[in-house]
Design a protein around this motif. Structure first.
Motif, PDB file in Angstrom:
ATOM      1  N   ALA A  89     -66.951  30.731  17.351  1.00  0.00           N
ATOM      2  CA  ALA A  89     -65.497  30.799  17.236  1.00  0.00           C
ATOM      3  C   ALA A  89     -65.169  30.256  15.849  1.00  0.00           C
ATOM      4  O   ALA A  89     -66.077  29.924  15.080  1.00  0.00           O
ATOM      5  CB  ALA A  89     -64.829  29.974  18.335  1.00  0.00           C
TER       6      ALA A  89
ATOM      7  N   SER B 214     -65.981  26.946  30.900  1.00  0.00           N
ATOM      8  CA  SER B 214     -64.929  26.425  30.022  1.00  0.00           C
ATOM      9  C   SER B 214     -65.437  25.277  29.153  1.00  0.00           C
ATOM     10  O   SER B 214     -64.841  24.959  28.128  1.00  0.00           O
ATOM     11  CB  SER B 214     -63.723  25.972  30.841  1.00  0.00           C
ATOM     12  OG  SER B 214     -64.100  24.944  31.730  1.00  0.00           O
TER      13      SER B 214
ATOM     14  N   ALA C  67     -66.077  26.619  25.824  1.00  0.00           N
ATOM     15  CA  ALA C  67     -64.839  26.742  25.041  1.00  0.00           C
ATOM     16  C   ALA C  67     -64.491  25.411  24.384  1.00  0.00           C
ATOM     17  O   ALA C  67     -64.165  25.359  23.190  1.00  0.00           O
ATOM     18  CB  ALA C  67     -63.693  27.208  25.939  1.00  0.00           C
TER      19      ALA C  67
ATOM     20  N   ILE D 121     -62.157  25.895  21.339  1.00  0.00           N
ATOM     21  CA  ILE D 121     -61.212  26.918  21.804  1.00  0.00           C
ATOM     22  C   ILE D 121     -60.314  26.303  22.862  1.00  0.00           C
ATOM     23  O   ILE D 121     -60.791  25.829  23.901  1.00  0.00           O
ATOM     24  CB  ILE D 121     -61.956  28.135  22.392  1.00  0.00           C
ATOM     25  CG1 ILE D 121     -62.868  28.760  21.342  1.00  0.00           C
ATOM     26  CG2 ILE D 121     -60.965  29.157  22.928  1.00  0.00           C
ATOM     27  CD1 ILE D 121     -63.793  29.835  21.905  1.00  0.00           C
TER      28      ILE D 121
ATOM     29  N   LYS E 158     -53.273  31.175  25.621  1.00  0.00           N
ATOM     30  CA  LYS E 158     -54.162  32.286  25.969  1.00  0.00           C
ATOM     31  C   LYS E 158     -53.742  32.904  27.299  1.00  0.00           C
ATOM     32  O   LYS E 158     -53.144  32.249  28.152  1.00  0.00           O
ATOM     33  CB  LYS E 158     -55.607  31.788  26.088  1.00  0.00           C
ATOM     34  CG  LYS E 158     -56.138  31.069  24.868  1.00  0.00           C
ATOM     35  CD  LYS E 158     -56.369  31.990  23.720  1.00  0.00           C
ATOM     36  CE  LYS E 158     -57.207  31.342  22.622  1.00  0.00           C
ATOM     37  NZ  LYS E 158     -56.707  30.064  22.121  1.00  0.00           N
TER      38      LYS E 158
ATOM     39  N   ALA F  59     -60.330  34.430  25.894  1.00  0.00           N
ATOM     40  CA  ALA F  59     -60.331  34.183  24.448  1.00  0.00           C
ATOM     41  C   ALA F  59     -61.451  34.988  23.800  1.00  0.00           C
ATOM     42  O   ALA F  59     -62.422  35.379  24.455  1.00  0.00           O
ATOM     43  CB  ALA F  59     -60.504  32.693  24.155  1.00  0.00           C
TER      44      ALA F  59
ATOM     45  N   VAL G  17     -64.553  35.579  21.267  1.00  0.00           N
ATOM     46  CA  VAL G  17     -65.665  34.897  20.598  1.00  0.00           C
ATOM     47  C   VAL G  17     -66.567  35.943  19.957  1.00  0.00           C
ATOM     48  O   VAL G  17     -66.475  37.139  20.244  1.00  0.00           O
ATOM     49  CB  VAL G  17     -66.511  34.038  21.576  1.00  0.00           C
ATOM     50  CG1 VAL G  17     -65.682  32.935  22.200  1.00  0.00           C
ATOM     51  CG2 VAL G  17     -67.150  34.911  22.650  1.00  0.00           C
TER      52      VAL G  17
ATOM     53  N   PHE H 140     -63.185  32.291  30.136  1.00  0.00           N
ATOM     54  CA  PHE H 140     -63.696  30.929  30.273  1.00  0.00           C
ATOM     55  C   PHE H 140     -63.181  30.373  31.593  1.00  0.00           C
ATOM     56  O   PHE H 140     -61.965  30.307  31.812  1.00  0.00           O
ATOM     57  CB  PHE H 140     -63.230  30.051  29.112  1.00  0.00           C
ATOM     58  CG  PHE H 140     -63.893  30.398  27.804  1.00  0.00           C
ATOM     59  CD1 PHE H 140     -65.177  29.950  27.528  1.00  0.00           C
ATOM     60  CD2 PHE H 140     -63.247  31.170  26.860  1.00  0.00           C
ATOM     61  CE1 PHE H 140     -65.800  30.259  26.327  1.00  0.00           C
ATOM     62  CE2 PHE H 140     -63.862  31.487  25.653  1.00  0.00           C
ATOM     63  CZ  PHE H 140     -65.142  31.026  25.385  1.00  0.00           C
TER      64      PHE H 140
END
Lengths: 141, 62
Positions: free
Chosen positions: A31, A53, A56, A61, A66, A82, A84, A102
């Motif tokens: 990311a 998650s 993330a 992130i 989102k 999201a 990536v 995520f």
């Protein structure tokens, strides 16, 4: 067409005293804030790529702003979507930029890190499973 | 089994349901933790592969 060969990865099941083997591949997930290498399960039964998650968080992130997403399997899990970048190190020029879900709350009851699904990973790569000898192969169309 | 990556030989009960950081050659576990962020802090800039270890009592089906 050049195929890259990978080993299935073992895990021991204590109750049945059986060793199971899974098609795990190392991928670099990136990311804006960084990139990390994580082991991922190639799963033809998963429609989109799903990640913990915690990954993330590791990549910086945030779920803020989102879209939400739901993953259904044995019960529903809520998460957020999201974008990536995903790179398999053996295919460094193939940067798979994709939206992933995520998913929260999977630490103990749904123990996976990454499921690579049909919509992105299976579209980009040719995948050949040879479970009888615990090998799988990746190539490009 | 010959031909497979036999990670079950280095993964112990204490690693179950936790994140592990594997050496890139997959021969040893560098560190482990319940939290991936905490694990990252232990690892720093070392080149590792992160993996979540499932319970050895559960069958996996996604």
């Amino acid at each position: 067409m050049a195929w890259k060969e990978y080993d299935y990865t073992s895990r021991f099941h204590r109750i049945s005293k059986t060793t199971f083997y899974r098609p795990l591949v190392d991928i670099e997930v990136s990311a804006e804030s960084g990139a990390e290498t994580v082991s991922a399960l190639i799963d033809s039964g998963t429609e989109v790529t799903v990640m913990s998650s915690e990954i993330a968080t590791l990549l910086g992130i945030s779920p803020k702003g989102k879209k939400s997403g739901t993953v259904s399997g044995f019960g529903d899990k809520q998460g957020f979507i999201a974008q990536v970048g995903i790179v398999v190190p053996e295919f460094p020029k193939e940067v798979l930029t994709t939206n992933v879900i995520f998913v929260d709350g999977i630490s103990s009851d749904f123990p996976f890190d990454i499921l690579l699904g049909q919509e992105d990973f299976f579209r980009r790569f040719l995948i050949r499973f040879e479970k009888h000898r615990n090998k799988f192969f990746l190539s490009l169309p | 089994m010959k031909g497979a990556l036999n990670l079950h030989k280095i993964i112990e009960a204490k690693h179950e349901k936790k994140w592990i950081a594997l050496s890139r050659d997959k021969t040893k576990i560098v560190a482990f933790d319940e939290s991936l962020m905490e694990l990252k802090q232990k690892i720093g800039d070392q080149k590792v592969v992160y993996m979540k270890v499932p319970s050895a009592d559960a069958y996996l089906s996604f």
